[in-house]
Motif scaffolding. Structure first.
Motif, PDB file in Angstrom:
ATOM      1  N   ARG A 179     -43.245  25.860  -3.389  1.00  0.00           N
ATOM      2  CA  ARG A 179     -43.247  26.214  -1.978  1.00  0.00           C
ATOM      3  C   ARG A 179     -43.575  25.043  -1.062  1.00  0.00           C
ATOM      4  O   ARG A 179     -43.084  24.991   0.068  1.00  0.00           O
ATOM      5  N   ILE A 180     -44.366  24.119  -1.530  1.00  0.00           N
ATOM      6  CA  ILE A 180     -44.751  22.996  -0.673  1.00  0.00           C
ATOM      7  C   ILE A 180     -43.793  21.811  -0.808  1.00  0.00           C
ATOM      8  O   ILE A 180     -43.509  21.114   0.167  1.00  0.00           O
ATOM      9  N   ILE A 181     -43.264  21.589  -2.010  1.00  0.00           N
ATOM     10  CA  ILE A 181     -42.447  20.404  -2.260  1.00  0.00           C
ATOM     11  C   ILE A 181     -40.991  20.756  -2.562  1.00  0.00           C
ATOM     12  O   ILE A 181     -40.069  20.211  -1.940  1.00  0.00           O
ATOM     13  N   ALA A 182     -40.770  21.662  -3.516  1.00  0.00           N
ATOM     14  CA  ALA A 182     -39.402  21.894  -4.007  1.00  0.00           C
ATOM     15  C   ALA A 182     -38.491  22.514  -2.953  1.00  0.00           C
ATOM     16  O   ALA A 182     -37.354  22.075  -2.770  1.00  0.00           O
ATOM     17  N   ILE A 183     -38.971  23.541  -2.253  1.00  0.00           N
ATOM     18  CA  ILE A 183     -38.114  24.210  -1.254  1.00  0.00           C
ATOM     19  C   ILE A 183     -37.768  23.271  -0.096  1.00  0.00           C
ATOM     20  O   ILE A 183     -36.591  23.169   0.283  1.00  0.00           O
ATOM     21  N   PRO A 184     -38.747  22.562   0.503  1.00  0.00           N
ATOM     22  CA  PRO A 184     -38.360  21.590   1.544  1.00  0.00           C
ATOM     23  C   PRO A 184     -37.422  20.503   1.020  1.00  0.00           C
ATOM     24  O   PRO A 184     -36.508  20.067   1.729  1.00  0.00           O
ATOM     25  N   LEU A 185     -37.635  20.063  -0.233  1.00  0.00           N
ATOM     26  CA  LEU A 185     -36.748  19.052  -0.809  1.00  0.00           C
ATOM     27  C   LEU A 185     -35.335  19.588  -0.977  1.00  0.00           C
ATOM     28  O   LEU A 185     -34.356  18.865  -0.738  1.00  0.00           O
ATOM     29  N   SER A 186     -35.214  20.854  -1.366  1.00  0.00           N
ATOM     30  CA  SER A 186     -33.885  21.444  -1.532  1.00  0.00           C
ATOM     31  C   SER A 186     -33.142  21.493  -0.196  1.00  0.00           C
ATOM     32  O   SER A 186     -31.933  21.232  -0.138  1.00  0.00           O
ATOM     33  N   THR A 201     -31.375  27.862  -4.471  1.00  0.00           N
ATOM     34  CA  THR A 201     -32.709  27.345  -4.166  1.00  0.00           C
ATOM     35  C   THR A 201     -33.687  27.644  -5.291  1.00  0.00           C
ATOM     36  O   THR A 201     -34.489  26.784  -5.681  1.00  0.00           O
ATOM     37  N   LYS A 202     -33.632  28.858  -5.830  1.00  0.00           N
ATOM     38  CA  LYS A 202     -34.513  29.223  -6.943  1.00  0.00           C
ATOM     39  C   LYS A 202     -34.232  28.347  -8.163  1.00  0.00           C
ATOM     40  O   LYS A 202     -35.157  27.854  -8.827  1.00  0.00           O
ATOM     41  N   LYS A 203     -32.946  28.138  -8.460  1.00  0.00           N
ATOM     42  CA  LYS A 203     -32.595  27.318  -9.611  1.00  0.00           C
ATOM     43  C   LYS A 203     -32.989  25.859  -9.382  1.00  0.00           C
ATOM     44  O   LYS A 203     -33.414  25.166 -10.318  1.00  0.00           O
ATOM     45  N   PHE A 204     -32.853  25.384  -8.150  1.00  0.00           N
ATOM     46  CA  PHE A 204     -33.266  24.019  -7.834  1.00  0.00           C
ATOM     47  C   PHE A 204     -34.774  23.857  -8.022  1.00  0.00           C
ATOM     48  O   PHE A 204     -35.238  22.844  -8.567  1.00  0.00           O
ATOM     49  N   CYS A 205     -35.550  24.834  -7.570  1.00  0.00           N
ATOM     50  CA  CYS A 205     -37.011  24.760  -7.709  1.00  0.00           C
ATOM     51  C   CYS A 205     -37.421  24.717  -9.178  1.00  0.00           C
ATOM     52  O   CYS A 205     -38.314  23.951  -9.566  1.00  0.00           O
ATOM     53  N   GLU A 206     -36.776  25.537  -9.982  1.00  0.00           N
ATOM     54  CA  GLU A 206     -37.089  25.558 -11.414  1.00  0.00           C
ATOM     55  C   GLU A 206     -36.770  24.207 -12.058  1.00  0.00           C
ATOM     56  O   GLU A 206     -37.571  23.677 -12.843  1.00  0.00           O
TER      57      GLU A 206
END
Length: 402
Positions: free
Chosen positions: A59-66, A131-136
């Motif tokens: 939530r802090i890094i992966a989603i903004p990065l995506s 987005t979910k797959k990118f975060c994983e």
């Protein structure tokens, strides 16, 4: 309980070569630390810590990065609200049979085609977003990168990293360094967290193979630590992390639709995977545990069990290598990697049908628009012809008027 474990589970013939007892491998404080099973008790709370840290990281890094990389989620057609169909979807089946479709049609007063369309839209509604797959993928990429860097830094100066015979010299009385002990604990805790999250992570075609891989890896790490196969175990973990970094980074770029960079990185990953998993792993690691180790001790239960787990991993490597070679073939002869061979378990036909349905809607609109345009053109032509005809009639009357 402790007495029962000592009498049944910790029997010396299971864990130690013939002729060696637990007293023979006891170490003094100045000789170093011998790996004992109680060291692995930290892996369970560490697994939950990994899960919590992953939640924060996504939530802090992966989603903004995506969002920064341009990851876009597909806008899907939402299924209409039909309580009876929703209840059947949640409690019975996500893919009803033909008889069930007929029965549901009678209950809801809908045609079979509408029932099938509703279930297709409902299944696609539950498909994981990009987005979910990118975060994983980004979470795994960060861990593998850190683990590989730390593991390589701790192993590059060791004797067994360059000469695999050193893995067995003095076995089983080999002290384990503190950095390698924590390397083991962190790796086992991470794979345990993956196993605990397997029900909520993206479910792919090789879901069963992934579960088998996680279980075999956990058993392999735990058993190799208790049997003091730490030197070989560190090499196995390092080999796996080296190609996993490239795989997860290629996935991230694929979800961001960086096609050229993704395809180039995928080719590099395929080469590294095939070399490390099909050449180095069986040629060096499995060979040293099956053959070279027998020069230093006689086989025992731990020898057979450890090598059996390594062979299970090798079988999975061959399976994944087959999928990778299929993708390489498509890349070479079609110009790009069309689809991840380990894509989501959800039926690809559902999404293809949804896309074709949108195409049909667009085509039907184009056809209707073309028909309207042709009618308007015909009407315009008729108006022009009528005007010309009237003009000729007027001109023919002008001489008589004169």
């Amino acid at each position: 309980m402790e007495t029962l474990l000592n009498e049944w589970l910790w029997q010396e013939e299971y864990w130690l070569p013939p002729g060696i007892t637990w007293q023979d491998i006891e170490m003094k404080e100045d000789e170093g630390h011998f790996p004992v099973p109680r060291d692995l008790i930290y892996t369970l709370p560490l697994a939950f810590a990994f899960i919590a840290f992953r939640y924060v990281f996504e939530r802090i890094i992966a989603i903004p990065l995506s969002r920064h990389l341009g990851v876009k989620d597909r806008v899907r057609i939402r299924a209409a609200s039909v309580p009876k169909l929703e209840t059947f979807y949640e409690q019975n089946s996500r893919q009803p049979s033909q008889n069930e479709v007929v029965s549901l049609g009678k209950k809801c007063g809908l045609s079979q085609k509408k029932i099938q369309t509703w279930f297709r839209h409902r299944r696609n509604q539950d498909r994981p977003s990009n987005t979910k797959k990118f975060c994983e993928a980004s979470w795994r990429f960060v861990f593998y990168l850190v683990a590989f860097t730390a593991g390589l830094g701790s192993l590059i100066d060791t004797s067994w990293f360059w000469d695999h015979r050193e893995c067995w010299r003095g076995y089983p009385k080999q002290p384990v360094a503190e950095v390698h002990r924590w390397y083991y604990i962190l790796e086992m805790g991470f794979y345990l967290s993956l196993l605990l999250c397997v029900s909520v992570d993206v479910k792919r075609k090789d879901f069963k193979e992934q579960v088998i891989h996680h279980i075999a890896t956990i058993f392999l790490i735990g058993f190799s630590y208790c049997s003091n196969y730490v030197r070989v175990g560190t090499l196995v973990m390092l080999l796996h992390d080296s190609s996993d970094i490239l795989l997860e980074s290629a996935k991230m770029l694929h979800y961001a639709e960086w096609t050229r960079t993704c395809d180039s990185l995928f080719v590099v990953f395929a080469l590294v995977f095939l070399v490390t998993r099909l050449v180095v792993f069986p040629g060096r690691v499995v060979h040293t545990t099956l053959v070279v180790s027998l020069e230093f001790f006689q086989p025992f239960f731990g020898y057979y069990f450890f090598n059996a787990l390594l062979l299970v991993l090798q079988a999975l490597h061959i399976f994944w290598a087959y999928l990778i070679l299929r993708m390489v073939y498509k890349f070479m002869f079609m110009g790009k990697v069309e689809r991840d061979e380990r894509s989501d378990e959800e039926s690809e036909v559902d999404e293809a049908e949804e896309e074709s349905e949108e195409d049909r809607d667009e085509c039907s609109w184009e056809q209707r628009k073309g028909a309207i345009n042709s009618k308007l053109a015909s009407l315009a032509n008729n108006c022009v012809l009528n005007n010309l005809k009237n003009q000729r009639n007027i001109n023919s009357r002008l001489p008589k008027a004169r």
